[in-house]
Design a protein around this motif. Structure first.
Motif, PDB file in Angstrom:
ATOM      1  N   TRP A  90       2.964   5.919  16.204  1.00  0.00           N
ATOM      2  CA  TRP A  90       3.871   6.199  15.090  1.00  0.00           C
ATOM      3  C   TRP A  90       3.395   7.413  14.295  1.00  0.00           C
ATOM      4  CZ3 TRP A  90       4.003   0.561  12.781  1.00  0.00           C
ATOM      5  CH2 TRP A  90       5.053  -0.166  13.360  1.00  0.00           C
ATOM      6  N   TYR A 147       2.426   3.920   7.476  1.00  0.00           N
ATOM      7  CA  TYR A 147       2.167   3.704   6.038  1.00  0.00           C
ATOM      8  C   TYR A 147       3.138   2.643   5.504  1.00  0.00           C
ATOM      9  CZ  TYR A 147       0.850   5.599   1.341  1.00  0.00           C
ATOM     10  OH  TYR A 147       0.367   5.800   0.066  1.00  0.00           O
ATOM     11  N   MET A 148       4.418   2.792   5.838  1.00  0.00           N
ATOM     12  CA  MET A 148       5.428   1.797   5.446  1.00  0.00           C
ATOM     13  C   MET A 148       5.066   0.418   5.974  1.00  0.00           C
ATOM     14  SD  MET A 148       9.222   3.260   6.138  1.00  0.00           S
ATOM     15  CE  MET A 148       9.961   4.535   5.110  1.00  0.00           C
ATOM     16  N   PHE A 149       4.745   0.359   7.268  1.00  0.00           N
ATOM     17  CA  PHE A 149       4.470  -0.933   7.879  1.00  0.00           C
ATOM     18  C   PHE A 149       3.248  -1.588   7.222  1.00  0.00           C
ATOM     19  CE2 PHE A 149       3.123  -3.716  11.506  1.00  0.00           C
ATOM     20  CZ  PHE A 149       4.271  -4.486  11.559  1.00  0.00           C
ATOM     21  N   GLY A 150       2.326  -0.757   6.772  1.00  0.00           N
ATOM     22  CA  GLY A 150       1.159  -1.272   6.058  1.00  0.00           C
ATOM     23  C   GLY A 150       1.521  -2.100   4.846  1.00  0.00           C
ATOM     24  N   SER A 151       2.603  -1.739   4.156  1.00  0.00           N
ATOM     25  CA  SER A 151       3.037  -2.507   2.986  1.00  0.00           C
ATOM     26  C   SER A 151       3.473  -3.920   3.360  1.00  0.00           C
ATOM     27  CB  SER A 151       4.216  -1.818   2.283  1.00  0.00           C
ATOM     28  OG  SER A 151       3.772  -0.870   1.345  1.00  0.00           O
ATOM     29  N   LEU A 152       3.828  -4.107   4.630  1.00  0.00           N
ATOM     30  CA  LEU A 152       4.330  -5.411   5.085  1.00  0.00           C
ATOM     31  C   LEU A 152       3.278  -6.220   5.811  1.00  0.00           C
ATOM     32  CD1 LEU A 152       7.781  -4.272   6.533  1.00  0.00           C
ATOM     33  CD2 LEU A 152       7.071  -4.636   4.160  1.00  0.00           C
ATOM     34  N   ALA A 153       2.349  -5.542   6.479  1.00  0.00           N
ATOM     35  CA  ALA A 153       1.499  -6.243   7.442  1.00  0.00           C
ATOM     36  C   ALA A 153       0.004  -6.047   7.227  1.00  0.00           C
ATOM     37  CB  ALA A 153       1.865  -5.809   8.860  1.00  0.00           C
ATOM     38  N   VAL A 154      -0.400  -5.225   6.280  1.00  0.00           N
ATOM     39  CA  VAL A 154      -1.830  -5.027   6.010  1.00  0.00           C
ATOM     40  C   VAL A 154      -2.158  -5.628   4.643  1.00  0.00           C
ATOM     41  CG1 VAL A 154      -3.686  -3.363   5.657  1.00  0.00           C
ATOM     42  CG2 VAL A 154      -1.912  -2.902   7.382  1.00  0.00           C
ATOM     43  N   TYR A 176       0.933   2.021  17.818  1.00  0.00           N
ATOM     44  CA  TYR A 176       2.365   2.162  18.103  1.00  0.00           C
ATOM     45  C   TYR A 176       2.788   3.603  18.373  1.00  0.00           C
ATOM     46  CZ  TYR A 176       2.554  -2.619  16.317  1.00  0.00           C
ATOM     47  OH  TYR A 176       2.357  -3.959  16.136  1.00  0.00           O
ATOM     48  N   PHE A 179       2.540   9.137  10.639  1.00  0.00           N
ATOM     49  CA  PHE A 179       1.898   8.555   9.455  1.00  0.00           C
ATOM     50  C   PHE A 179       2.874   7.756   8.597  1.00  0.00           C
ATOM     51  CE2 PHE A 179       0.891   8.703   4.947  1.00  0.00           C
ATOM     52  CZ  PHE A 179      -0.401   8.202   4.928  1.00  0.00           C
ATOM     53  N   GLU A 180       4.022   8.321   8.307  1.00  0.00           N
ATOM     54  CA  GLU A 180       4.956   7.696   7.354  1.00  0.00           C
ATOM     55  C   GLU A 180       5.366   6.289   7.788  1.00  0.00           C
ATOM     56  OE1 GLU A 180       5.173  10.751   8.515  1.00  0.00           O
ATOM     57  OE2 GLU A 180       5.030  12.034   6.730  1.00  0.00           O
ATOM     58  N   LYS A 181       5.613   6.125   9.087  1.00  0.00           N
ATOM     59  CA  LYS A 181       6.061   4.816   9.556  1.00  0.00           C
ATOM     60  C   LYS A 181       4.922   3.794   9.496  1.00  0.00           C
ATOM     61  CE  LYS A 181       9.339   4.627  12.633  1.00  0.00           C
ATOM     62  NZ  LYS A 181      10.048   4.666  13.941  1.00  0.00           N
ATOM     63  N   PHE A 206       0.003  -7.847  15.309  1.00  0.00           N
ATOM     64  CA  PHE A 206       0.400  -6.462  15.050  1.00  0.00           C
ATOM     65  C   PHE A 206      -0.633  -5.413  15.460  1.00  0.00           C
ATOM     66  CE2 PHE A 206       2.699  -8.859  11.613  1.00  0.00           C
ATOM     67  CZ  PHE A 206       3.928  -8.828  12.255  1.00  0.00           C
ATOM     68  N   LEU A 256       0.765  -1.244   0.000  1.00  0.00           N
ATOM     69  CA  LEU A 256       0.000   0.000   0.000  1.00  0.00           C
ATOM     70  C   LEU A 256       0.793   1.289   0.000  1.00  0.00           C
ATOM     71  CD1 LEU A 256      -0.434   1.092   3.159  1.00  0.00           C
ATOM     72  CD2 LEU A 256      -1.973  -0.848   3.229  1.00  0.00           C
ATOM     73  N   CYS A 257       2.003   1.310   0.581  1.00  0.00           N
ATOM     74  CA  CYS A 257       2.737   2.590   0.626  1.00  0.00           C
ATOM     75  C   CYS A 257       3.581   2.825  -0.617  1.00  0.00           C
ATOM     76  CB  CYS A 257       3.590   2.703   1.882  1.00  0.00           C
ATOM     77  SG  CYS A 257       5.299   2.144   1.715  1.00  0.00           S
TER      78      CYS A 257
END
Lengths: 298, 298
Positions: free
Chosen positions: B255, B261-268, B253, B257-259, B290, A191-192
């Protein structure tokens, strides 16, 4: 075994590209690949505005596969994926599924060890190394390597892992195959706009099915086949995926459209690959219980 | 235990509907439900043009849940789903994801036995009974029961099975809950517009979280939470799903937004519910590893 170094990089798929290596079906091929940012981000102080964006989204190749001809299928066995111990993530303003929001450019280096991506102290995600970009040359013209399409390309499918097999339609003599853009892990959607972008090596073996090919790339996993489509919108991509799946079911069972369409509601799962590339990607997943390879190639 | 007969059916969610039953939190409730076609198709000779379309997509209810107030969360535990032994599928011209193609109206009765849907001789699909329509009243106005929305409704999520738990935002006193439209099995997408539509019974238990609620319905499965969104297009639905998920990660967390958003690419994981209802549905799935429930309610 043929080894192709990561210096042999292309930024578009095109029949005009000169092959960097000639390989035979069944031969082992090791591709070294650079990360999607061209290896330009080695620490978090690097400003994204200083990047050379012409060196982003490269793929190693192209390889000329002997005996591959237009109308054939190039079968790519993904035997192994080895990734480096350090990857990089970025947020890029105006990019990703939430590109309409205001946010900053940012960079994050993440360490990968013992099968996990260490995102933050105490927060780790199981690694699932996969190939982001994998494809062949189109019949004519040129497709940037950051785009997905019928030729494959930047499909960003999290199931493109070691042990899977990809069926690509061949459009030009020798196929002109290339791959790159490994991710240590990626969720459906990406998504990012970035995942854990990482350099590494991919061990492949090619094979050919002569005289027939899929209308979109097809991914074979242990228990299922997935038809990989894309479109300007997700809605467009789902129409292509459903259409291709329903036609495959019609061939498999010799059913009229209506019956295959009904069965699709029960046995064809529409899933999201990514929602952030120049074209959005979807897959139609069908259990091997219900479809055979032959019905997916015409 | 309160039992609500399938004759108590509504075709829209609205605060003006009179409750057919009053239930307390923790009380067991058995809802009998009609199939999505209103029980009108009992054999394949029935012409769809003869159906009373006003009797389609009904839901049993509404129930007034004591102590439920606007701004609360209605927690719905799905304890059991029992389905009849016969279901119906239909294709309807201009409907479904391939509605742009020309095809005929058709009807198919399918038998369900020993945990399998018998589609054709020798072709059976494992049953996975689920609830298609489940929701509460909006704050004002009226939403047809065939629509999904922030109030729930016709979400057609294949994970809405026995053992799962649904968190619905409460908009009106008593919540005014209703459910129906069981499917014996449905793949993600529900591509032809119908699944195995079947009558049955649903055993539920309600609970409340006072003073906070999710921005979209949230589905709790054994290992994950899924935020259930919808939109006029799939693309719009994915933006809502990603936005809601990223904001939940920011809360979890603390966090920026940017962090998140990044984590979303891995875990959402962005997944498709259905692509055929008046609004298209998507879910953002996050492992319980998570995210905690508290970060999903505000």
């Amino acid at each position: 075994m043929k080894v192709v170094p990561r210096s042999k990089v292309i930024y578009s798929f095109s029949p005009r590209r000169k092959p960097v290596e000639y390989v035979k079906p069944q031969e082992l091929v090791l591709l070294e690949t650079e990360d999607a940012l061209g290896g330009q981000v080695k620490d978090e102080a690097v400003s994204l505005s200083k990047l050379d964006w012409a060196k982003v989204d490269g793929a190693t190749g192209p390889l000329f596969v002997k005996n591959a001809e237009p109308e054939d299928t190039l079968v790519v066995e993904i035997l192994d994926i080895r990734i480096n111990e350090e990857g990089v993530m970025v947020t890029v303003p105006k990019s990703g599924v939430l590109g309409g929001k205001r946010f900053r450019a940012s960079t994050k280096i993440v360490k990968i060890s013992r099968g996990y991506v260490n995102f933050e102290r105490g927060i780790r995600v199981k690694a699932n190394p996969m190939i982001g970009t994998i494809g062949v040359s189109p019949e004519s013209g040129s497709i940037p390597s950051g785009f997905p399409g019928r030729h494959g390309g930047n499909m960003d499918v999290k199931e493109l892992t070691a042990g899977s097999r990809l069926y690509l339609p061949v459009f030009t003599k020798g196929a002109l195959f290339a791959a790159g853009d490994l991710h240590a892990v990626q969720a459906d959607g990406e998504l990012c706009v970035s995942s854990v972008e990482v350099a590494g090596e991919v061990l492949l073996r090619f094979n050919l099915v002569k005289g027939k090919r899929p209308d979109w790339p097809v991914l074979e996993s242990r228990d299922s086949y997935a038809i990989l489509t894309c479109g300007d919108t997700l809605d467009e991509a789902t129409i292509s995926a459903a259409d291709s799946a329903v036609r495959a079911l019609m061939r498999e069972y010799d059913w009229p459209f209506e019956k295959a369409y009904m069965f699709g509601s029960l046995a064809v799962n529409l899933e999201i690959n990514q929602v952030v590339d120049p074209k959005k990607g979807v897959r139609a997943v069908i259990s091997k219980e219900f479809i055979s390879r032959d019905s997916l190639l015409t």
